[in-house]
Design an enzyme around this catalytic site. Structure first.
Site, PDB file in Angstrom:
ATOM      1  N   ASP A  98     -46.770  71.291  12.958  1.00  0.00           N
ATOM      2  CA  ASP A  98     -45.457  71.232  12.320  1.00  0.00           C
ATOM      3  C   ASP A  98     -44.501  70.271  13.018  1.00  0.00           C
ATOM      4  O   ASP A  98     -43.471  69.898  12.459  1.00  0.00           O
ATOM      5  CB  ASP A  98     -44.807  72.631  12.305  1.00  0.00           C
ATOM      6  CG  ASP A  98     -45.615  73.626  11.499  1.00  0.00           C
ATOM      7  OD1 ASP A  98     -46.121  73.234  10.438  1.00  0.00           O
ATOM      8  OD2 ASP A  98     -45.747  74.783  11.933  1.00  0.00           O
ATOM      9  N   ASP A 130     -44.087  76.528  13.407  1.00  0.00           N
ATOM     10  CA  ASP A 130     -44.362  77.115  14.719  1.00  0.00           C
ATOM     11  C   ASP A 130     -45.488  76.400  15.465  1.00  0.00           C
ATOM     12  O   ASP A 130     -45.586  76.472  16.676  1.00  0.00           O
ATOM     13  CB  ASP A 130     -44.706  78.612  14.593  1.00  0.00           C
ATOM     14  CG  ASP A 130     -45.878  78.864  13.643  1.00  0.00           C
ATOM     15  OD1 ASP A 130     -46.419  77.883  13.097  1.00  0.00           O
ATOM     16  OD2 ASP A 130     -46.231  80.033  13.442  1.00  0.00           O
ATOM     17  N   VAL A 137      -2.748  54.200  20.426  1.00  0.00           N
ATOM     18  CA  VAL A 137      -3.013  55.473  21.111  1.00  0.00           C
ATOM     19  C   VAL A 137      -2.600  56.640  20.225  1.00  0.00           C
ATOM     20  O   VAL A 137      -3.272  57.664  20.151  1.00  0.00           O
ATOM     21  CB  VAL A 137      -2.277  55.528  22.468  1.00  0.00           C
ATOM     22  CG1 VAL A 137      -2.399  56.910  23.092  1.00  0.00           C
ATOM     23  CG2 VAL A 137      -2.845  54.473  23.410  1.00  0.00           C
ATOM     24  N   THR A 163      -1.637  69.460  24.032  1.00  0.00           N
ATOM     25  CA  THR A 163      -0.913  70.402  23.160  1.00  0.00           C
ATOM     26  C   THR A 163      -1.591  70.568  21.807  1.00  0.00           C
ATOM     27  O   THR A 163      -1.536  71.632  21.208  1.00  0.00           O
ATOM     28  CB  THR A 163       0.554  69.972  22.968  1.00  0.00           C
ATOM     29  OG1 THR A 163       0.574  68.608  22.549  1.00  0.00           O
ATOM     30  CG2 THR A 163       1.335  70.106  24.247  1.00  0.00           C
ATOM     31  N   ASP A 164      -2.286  69.525  21.309  1.00  0.00           N
ATOM     32  CA  ASP A 164      -3.007  69.655  20.038  1.00  0.00           C
ATOM     33  C   ASP A 164      -4.328  70.406  20.202  1.00  0.00           C
ATOM     34  O   ASP A 164      -4.824  71.014  19.259  1.00  0.00           O
ATOM     35  CB  ASP A 164      -3.332  68.262  19.471  1.00  0.00           C
ATOM     36  CG  ASP A 164      -2.155  67.688  18.705  1.00  0.00           C
ATOM     37  OD1 ASP A 164      -1.116  68.368  18.657  1.00  0.00           O
ATOM     38  OD2 ASP A 164      -2.274  66.575  18.177  1.00  0.00           O
ATOM     39  N   ASN A 220      -1.786  64.524  22.069  1.00  0.00           N
ATOM     40  CA  ASN A 220      -3.086  64.447  21.390  1.00  0.00           C
ATOM     41  C   ASN A 220      -4.173  65.232  22.107  1.00  0.00           C
ATOM     42  O   ASN A 220      -5.040  65.836  21.481  1.00  0.00           O
ATOM     43  CB  ASN A 220      -3.532  62.987  21.261  1.00  0.00           C
ATOM     44  CG  ASN A 220      -2.722  62.233  20.228  1.00  0.00           C
ATOM     45  OD1 ASN A 220      -1.971  62.833  19.466  1.00  0.00           O
ATOM     46  ND2 ASN A 220      -2.859  60.924  20.214  1.00  0.00           N
ATOM     47  N   ASN A 271      -1.420  62.998  13.780  1.00  0.00           N
ATOM     48  CA  ASN A 271      -1.505  61.621  14.251  1.00  0.00           C
ATOM     49  C   ASN A 271      -0.828  60.642  13.299  1.00  0.00           C
ATOM     50  O   ASN A 271      -0.227  59.660  13.730  1.00  0.00           O
ATOM     51  CB  ASN A 271      -2.973  61.221  14.450  1.00  0.00           C
ATOM     52  CG  ASN A 271      -3.532  61.755  15.750  1.00  0.00           C
ATOM     53  OD1 ASN A 271      -3.464  62.953  15.997  1.00  0.00           O
ATOM     54  ND2 ASN A 271      -4.049  60.901  16.587  1.00  0.00           N
ATOM     55  N   ASP A 331     -42.573  77.428   6.541  1.00  0.00           N
ATOM     56  CA  ASP A 331     -43.950  77.822   6.770  1.00  0.00           C
ATOM     57  C   ASP A 331     -44.105  79.251   6.255  1.00  0.00           C
ATOM     58  O   ASP A 331     -43.114  79.973   6.108  1.00  0.00           O
ATOM     59  CB  ASP A 331     -44.245  77.750   8.277  1.00  0.00           C
ATOM     60  CG  ASP A 331     -45.720  77.886   8.589  1.00  0.00           C
ATOM     61  OD1 ASP A 331     -46.531  77.666   7.680  1.00  0.00           O
ATOM     62  OD2 ASP A 331     -46.048  78.205   9.735  1.00  0.00           O
TER      63      ASP A 331
END
Length: 1058
Positions: free
Chosen positions: A734, A730, A318, A827-828, A824, A796, A365
Site C-alpha cells: 500500500d 497497512d 510590513v 496582539t493579533d 501583527n 491588516n 483497504d
C-alpha cells in the site's frame, strides 16, 4: 512495466526450464566464477539508497515562498535604513533595529521547522530496507553455505527455506521438502491468510501477484514447511524493490495541499497589491522630496525626505503582510491534531489536517480497516433428526476474544453426540492458539484454526461427560489467563478436549485433498481419525453422516443436496466453509500408538493420506470470515450524506470483497455490481476513457485482487480528475499509493512500518469510522482557519489603509513599523489562535465537500474586508487627527493634558513648520499620572515628531481595541453575535484579555514604552479609544445581515429553477 514484461516468467515455466535459463543445478548450485560474473551484471541484493537533498538546499527551499521573500526584503531594507540612520547620528538607536531583528528571527524559526519536517519525510524507504533478510542458506559449488549474507545472492542461486525464514529474494519454488509450504505475504499482497505454495507451473504468463503460487517474494515469511528455491530476481528487481521505486516516484509527484495552494495564490495577489500601493504612496509624496526651484531653474532633491517616505512604504509592506498568519495556521493545525489524536487519528503531517476537510473520495483497504482482521466463526450447521433437515447455529463475536459474543439461543450445554463431534474436531484437529497482547487478542498459527478454537470456547463442554465444573462462557471468563505481556491465553474447553482425546499423529494439509487430519486415542481406548478441510472435498470422501442423536446413516443424494444447498448459501455470504468429519474404522491404524508402529511409514508419505481419509462420517460445516466492524455501516452512511464516495481496493478475492461491501451497505442488496466491482487486472485492461468513466460515476466501487501498481494507478487517475483522495492501507504493497494520495492513512495496529512512514495519518484503532470523524474535524478546522484568516486580513487591510491615508493626507505617520509588527505578531496572535477553538457546525457532515479550487477569499468576503478595513484605517488615523485638531469628541474633552490644538491644514503641512516662524508655538503637555511632561522649548516643530507620542499611542490603542472587537465578528461568517454569542468560545474571551494585557504591558512598563515609542493613557483617553473602536461590531453585523439575505436569495432562485 517494461522491465517486468522483458524479465523471464519463471512462474509459467517448469523447474527444468528455470534451471536451464539460469544455468544452474539443484544439487551443486552456482560456481564461484558464475557468482562473480552475475554480480557484475546484477549488483548486490539490496535496495538502492536514494540520494537525499543536501542541507543547504533544504534551507534555501524554506525561503522559496512569496510572503517570506517580501518579509526578507522588508527586513533587509529596514536594517539598512536603521544602520544609515544610526551612522548619521539621527538617534535611531536600538529601537530601529527591533523590527528587522524580529522579522529575521521569525524567518529563521520557520526555516528550522521546515528543514526538520523535510528531513524526516522519506523514512518509508528506510523502513522498507529493514524488511530485507540478513542471511540465507545457499548451495554453491556443491557445498551448503548455512549463513551466506543475503546481499551476496545472485540470480540462479539455490536457496533452502524453512519455517520462520524471511525470504531473501524473489524465487521460484523448485521443490517442497515437506508436504506443504505456507508463506505469509499479506504485507505484500493484502491477502488475509497465509498462502499455499508449490512447485507446479502456473499456465498464465501475465499473472497477478497472488496467482504466482510457485513464487516466493522478498520480505515475506515462511510460516509452515520448507522448500528449495531458485533465485530469479534480486535487489531493485524484486517486487519489494519495485515498491521502493514506486514510493520514490510517488514522493516526486506529491502535490501541494489545497490550503497551501490557496495561501500561495493569496500571497501572489497580496504581493502585487503591496507593490502597487507602496509605489502609489511614494508617488503621492514625491513633491515632498523633489521640488522645482523657479529662481535657479533646477530641481531640488531631499535625500532625507526621500528616505523618510521610503520608510513609510516599507512600513506599509510590513502592515500588509500578516506575519503572524503562518504561526497561527500552524498552531490551529496542531490543535486539530490533538483533537484528532483523542479520536484515535494520529496526524504525522500538519497540512493533512486541513486537506482531510475537502476529501471527496476515500479509497479503503478491506482487511483490517472495514473488517476486524480477525477470523471468526459466524455460523455452523449439522443435520438434524433426519437426513433431509439441517439445523443452523449463528455465532456472535468478531474477534479472537472467547468472551466476545456467543452462540445465539445456545441451550446445548448438555451437547448431543453430533455437537460433541463438532467441538472435538474443532479443538483437537487444530494447531493454533490465541494470545493477548496490549489490548488485542491475536492468533498464533492459522487464523481459521484460531477461530475454530474460539468457537469451542463459546460452545462449552457437555455436562453429562462428568466434568467437575460446568465450563461455559462464564467460567471461561474466570479461567482465562492472560496479561498485557503477550502471554498465551488459556482456552479451558479446548484444553479439556485435548486431554480427553490424546493426539497420536498428524496428516498435514495439502492442496490435492484440501484437508488435514489427526489420529487420536479416545477415552474408550479406540483410535479415531478427526478430519477438517474444504467442505466439498470432505463431503465427496464421506460415506455416512451423523445425525443429532449420534446415529449414523448412509449419505444419499437427497442428504448430499441438503448439505450442498446450505453450503452454497453460506459461501454466497462470503463465508469460508470448513467441513468436519471423523472415522472410527481405521484398519491398520486402529492400534497405532507411536512412530514405532509398522504402518508409520505411510504417515510420512503424503500420497497415502487420501486413502486413509476415505469412508468418512460427515459431521457438519463451519462458516468463518473476517467480519466487518460494527460501526463501519454507519460511517459509510455518513460519507454518503457528506458527499464523499467510498472505494474499496483490496488484494482479497472478488466474491469475498463483494459480500463484505454489501454487508457494510456500500452496495444495496439487489444492486447490479457489473459496473461497480472489478479485479485490478480487469479494470486496468479497460481503455483509459472507460476507466475514467467508471471512476467518475457516483456510488461505491470495489477493486479486488489489486496489486500495488493498480492501487497507485487508481489514485493517480482520481487525482487527475480533480478529486481529493484519502487512501488507507497497512501493508508494504500500500505504501506507493499512500505516498501518492492527498491523504495517506496507515493502520496503527496491523500496519507495517513502511506504510506508517509513507502516510500522512495513522489510525490508532485501525477503524474506518475514525477516518470519517477525522474528515469532520478537518472540515471544522478549515472553517476555523477561514475565521482567523478573515480576522487577520481585515485587520491588516485596516493597517494598510491607515498608512495610505497618512501618506495621502500628508500628516505625520500615526504608527511606526515596530508597532505594526507588534500588533501583527503579538496582539493579533492569541485571538486568531483562539478562533481555532470555534465549535463545529451541527450540519458539518451533511454538506458536500468544498472544491479544492474554491477561493479562500471570494468577491463578497473581499468587499467585507475592504469595508471593515476602511473603518479600521479611518478610525486609526481619525483619532490621531482628532487629538491634534479637536478639543472634544462626543462630549469627552481631549485637551485635559494641556496640549496645543492646530488646524487640519497645519497638520497636513507640518513639514513646513520651520517656515511658520514665531507665529507657531507648542505648549508642553502631561502624560497620564502627571509623572512626565513632553515639552518643546528648543524647537516647537518637534510637536509633530517628538510630540506625536500621545496621538500615536491613541492610534495604536484604537487599532488593538478594534481588532479585539473584530475577533468577535469572526466567531461566525454569517451568524449574528446574538445567535453565536462570545461565550460559545470562552477561549476567545481569554485570548482577548491576554492581548489587552500585553498591550497594557508595553504601555505601562517604561522600558518597553520607550522601545515602542508610546506613553501611558488616562482613563478618559481609554474611554475615547473604546468609543471609536466599538462601531466595528455594528458595521459587521450589518454586513452579516446582507450576507444572509444574499444567500437566501440565491437559494430561492435555485428552488424556482428546480
Amino acid at each position: 512495466m517494461e522491465e517486468e514484461k522483458k524479465s523471464f516468467p519463471a512462474w509459467s515455466c517448469s523447474v527444468d526450464q528455470c534451471l536451464k535459463e539460469y544455468n544452474t543445478s539443484l544439487d551443486k548450485g552456482l560456481t564461484t566464477e558464475d557468482v562473480q560474473t552475475r554480480r557484475q551484471k546484477h549488483g548486490y541484493n539490496e535496495l538502492a539508497k536514494e540520494k537525499g537533498k543536501p542541507l543547504w538546499h533544504l534551507v534555501l527551499e524554506q525561503f522559496d515562498d512569496t510572503l517570506v521573500k517580501i518579509l526578507l526584503g522588508a527586513a533587509f531594507i529596514s536594517f539598512v535604513l536603521a544602520f544609515l540612520g544610526d551612522e548619521h547620528g539621527s538617534g535611531a538607536g536600538f529601537e530601529a533595529f527591533v523590527e528587522p531583528f524580529v522579522i529575521v528571527l521569525i524567518l529563521i524559526l520557520n526555516a528550522v521547522v521546515g528543514v526538520w519536517q523535510e528531513s524526516n519525510a522519506e523514512k518509508a524507504l528506510e523502513a522498507l530496507k529493514e524488511m530485507q533478510c540478513e542471511y540465507a542458506k545457499v548451495i554453491r559449488d556443491g557445498v551448503v553455505l548455512p549463513n551466506l549474507p543475503a546481499r551476496e545472492l545472485v540470480p540462479g542461486d539455490i536457496v533452502e527455506l524453512h519455517v520462520g525464514d524471511k525470504v531473501p529474494a524473489d524465487m521460484r519454488v523448485s521443490g517442497l521438502k515437506t508436504s506443504t509450504l505456507r508463506v505469509e505475504q499479506s504485507s505484500l499482497t493484502g491477502e488475509a491468510m497465509p498462502v499455499l505454495k508449490g512447485a507446479n507451473l502456473v499456465v498464465t504468463d501475465d499473472c497477478e501477484l497472488q496467482g504466482k503460487e510457485n513464487m516466493v517474494f522478498a520480505g515475506t515469511t515462511v510460516v509452515n514447511g520448507s522448500c528449495v528455491s531458485i533465485v530469479t530476481s534480486i535487489g531493485m528487481d524484486t517486487e519489494i524493490g519495485k515498491i521502493q521505486r514506486q514510493i520514490h516516484e510517488a514522493s516526486l509527484e506529491e502535490s501541494e495541499t489545497p490550503l497551501k495552494k490557496k495561501l500561495d495564490e493569496f500571497g501572489s495577489r497580496l504581493t502585487t497589491s503591496i507593490c502597487v500601493v507602496c509605489v502609489l504612496v511614494w508617488i503621492i509624496n514625491y513633491k515632498n522630496f523633489v521640488s522645482w526651484d523657479a529662481a535657479d531653474g533646477t530641481y531640488k532633491f531631499s535625500f532625507e525626505k526621500c528616505t523618510y517616505y521610503f520608510k513609510i512604504a516599507v512600513a506599509l509592506a510590513v502592515a500588509a503582510i500578516p506575519e503572524g498568519l503562518p504561526a497561527v495556521i500552524t498552531t490551529c493545525l496542531a490543535l486539530g491534531t490533538r483533537k484528532m489524536a483523542q479520536k484515535n487519528a494520529i496526524v504525522r503531517k500538519l497540512p493533512s489536517v486541513e486537506t482531510l476537510g475537502c476529501t471527496t473520495v476515500i479509497c479503503s483497504d478491506k482487511t483490517g480497516t472495514l473488517t476486524t482482521n480477525q477470523m471468526s466463526a459466524t455460523e455452523f450447521f449439522t443435520l438434524g433428526g433426519k437426513t433431509t433437515t439441517s439445523r443452523v447455529f449463528s455465532v456472535d463475536g468478531t474477534t479472537y476474544d472467547p468472551k466476545d459474543g456467543g452462540i445465539v439461543d445456545w441451550g446445548c450445554y448438555n451437547m448431543d453426540a453430533n455437537l460433541q463431534a463438532v467441538a472435538e474436531i474443532c479443538s483437537v484437529c487444530n494447531d493454533a492458539g490465541v494470545f493477548y497482547e496490549g489490548k488485542l487478542f491475536r492468533a498464533t498459527g492459522l487464523p481459521t484454526e484460531a477461530a475454530l478454537k474460539v468457537l469451542v470456547e463459546k460452545m462449552g463442554v457437555p455436562e453429562k461427560m462428568g466434568v467437575p465444573e460446568k465450563m461455559n462462557g462464564e467460567s471461561i471468563q474466570e479461567d482465562a489467563n492472560f496479561s498485557d505481556s503477550g502471554s498465551s491465553l488459556k482456552l479451558a474447553c479446548c484444553d479439556w478436549w485435548n486431554k480427553r482425546s490424546k493426539r497420536l499423529a498428524t496428516l498435514e494439509f495439502d492442496r490435492v485433498r484440501k484437508s488435514m487430519s489427526v489420529i487420536v486415542r479416545e477415552p474408550n481406548g479406540q483410535n479415531r481419525l478427526l478430519v477438517k478441510g474444504a467442505a466439498e472435498s470432505i463431503l465427496e470422501r464421506s460415506s455416512y453422516t451423523q445425525l443429532a442423536d449420534g446415529s449414523l446413516v448412509a449419505l444419499d443424494e437427497s442428504s448430499r443436496d441438503v448439505i450442498l444447498k446450505k453450503h452454497s448459501e453460506m459461501t454466497s455470504k462470503g463465508l469460508r466453509c470448513l467441513g468436519l468429519a471423523y472415522k472410527d474404522e481405521l484398519g491398520e491404524f486402529s492400534d497405532y500408538t507411536s512412530e514405532a508402529h509398522p504402518s508409520h511409514k505411510k504417515l510420512l508419505d503424503p500420497s497415502c493420506y487420501s486413502d486413509i481419509e476415505t469412508n468418512l462420517i460427515f459431521v457438519g460445516v463451519v462458516g468463518l470470515r473476517d467480519p466487518p466492524r460494527e460501526e463501519v455501516g454507519r460511517a459509510i452512511e455518513d460519507c454518503r450524506e457528506a458527499g464523499i464516495r467510498v472505494m474499496v481496493i483490496t488484494g482479497d478475492n472478488k466474491s469475498t470483497a463483494e459480500a463484505i461491501c454489501c454487508e457494510i451497505r456500500l452496495f444495496s442488496d439487489n444492486e447490479d455490481l457489473s459496473q461497480s466491482s472489478f479485479t485490478g487486472k480487469e479494470f486496468m485492461s479497460l481503455p483509459s476513457s472507460r476507466r475514467s468513466e467508471i471512476l467518475s460515476k457516483p456510488g461505491g466501487k470495489v477493486f479486488s485482487r489489486a496489486e500495488p501498481r493498480h492501487k497507485q494507478e487508481i489514485v493517480r487517475m482520481l487525482k487527475e480528475m480533480g478529486e481529493i483522495v484519502a487512501m488507507t492501507g497497512d501493508g508494504v504493497n500500500d505504501a506507493p499509493a499512500l505516498k501518492l494520495a492527498d491523504i495517506g492513512i496507515a493502520m496503527g495496529i496491523t500496519g507495517t512500518e513502511v506504510a506508517k512512514e509513507a502516510s500522512d495519518m495513522v489510525l490508532a484503532d485501525d477503524n474506518f469510522s475514525t477516518i470519517v470523524s477525522a474528515v469532520a474535524e478537518g472540515r471544522s478546522i478549515y472553517n476555523n482557519m477561514k475565521a482567523f484568516i478573515r480576522y487577520m486580513i481585515s485587520s491588516n487591510v485596516g493597517e494598510v489603509i491607515s498608512i495610505f491615508l497618512t501618506a495621502a493626507l500628508g500628516i505625520p505617520e500615526c504608527m511606526i513599523p515596530v508597532q505594526l509588527l507588534w500588533v501583527n505578531l503579538v496582539t493579533d496572535g492569541p485571538p486568531a489562535t483562539a478562533l481555532g477553538f470555534n465549535p463545529a457546525d451541527i450540519d458539518i457532515m451533511k454538506k458536500p465537500p468544498r472544491k479544492s479550487d474554491d477561493c479562500l477569499i471570494d468577491s463578497w468576503v473581499l468587499v467585507r474586508y475592504l469595508v471593515i478595513g476602511s473603518y479600521v484605517g479611518v478610525a486609526t488615523v481619525g483619532i490621531f487627527v482628532l487629538w491634534y485638531t479637536q478639543a472634544s469628541f462626543l462630549g469627552v474633552s481631549l485637551i485635559t493634558d494641556g496640549h496645543t490644538l492646530v488646524s487640519f491644514t497645519q497638520l497636513q503641512n507640518w513639514s513646513e513648520c520651520s517656515s511658520w516662524g514665531t507665529n507657531f508655538t507648542a505648549s508642553p503637555y502631561t502624560i497620564a499620572g502627571g509623572s512626565r511632561t513632553v515639552a518643546f522649548e528648543n524647537n516647537p516643530c518637534d510637536y509633530f515628531t517628538v510630540g506625536k507620542v500621545k496621538p500615536m499611542t491613541l492610534s495604536l490603542s484604537v487599532l488593538v481595541a478594534i481588532e479585539m472587537f473584530n475577533s468577535l465578528n469572526a466567531l461566525s461568517e454569517d451568524n449574528s453575535l446574538l445567535k453565536m454569542p462570545p461565550w460559545r468560545n470562552p477561549w476567545l474571551l481569554v485570548a482577548m484579555t491576554v492581548s489587552f494585557g500585553l498591550h497594557c504591558v508595553i504601555l505601562y512598563v517604561p522600558f518597553l514604552a520607550n522601545v515602542f515609542g508610546i506613553v501611558p493613557l488616562s482613563f478618559r483617553e481609554w474611554f475615547v479609544v473604546i468609543l471609536v473602536s466599538f462601531p466595528v461590531i455594528l458595521i459587521d453585523e450589518g454586513l452579516k445581515f446582507i450576507g444572509r439575505w444574499r444567500r437566501q436569495r440565491i437559494k430561492n432562485k435555485i428552488k424556482k429553477m428546480m
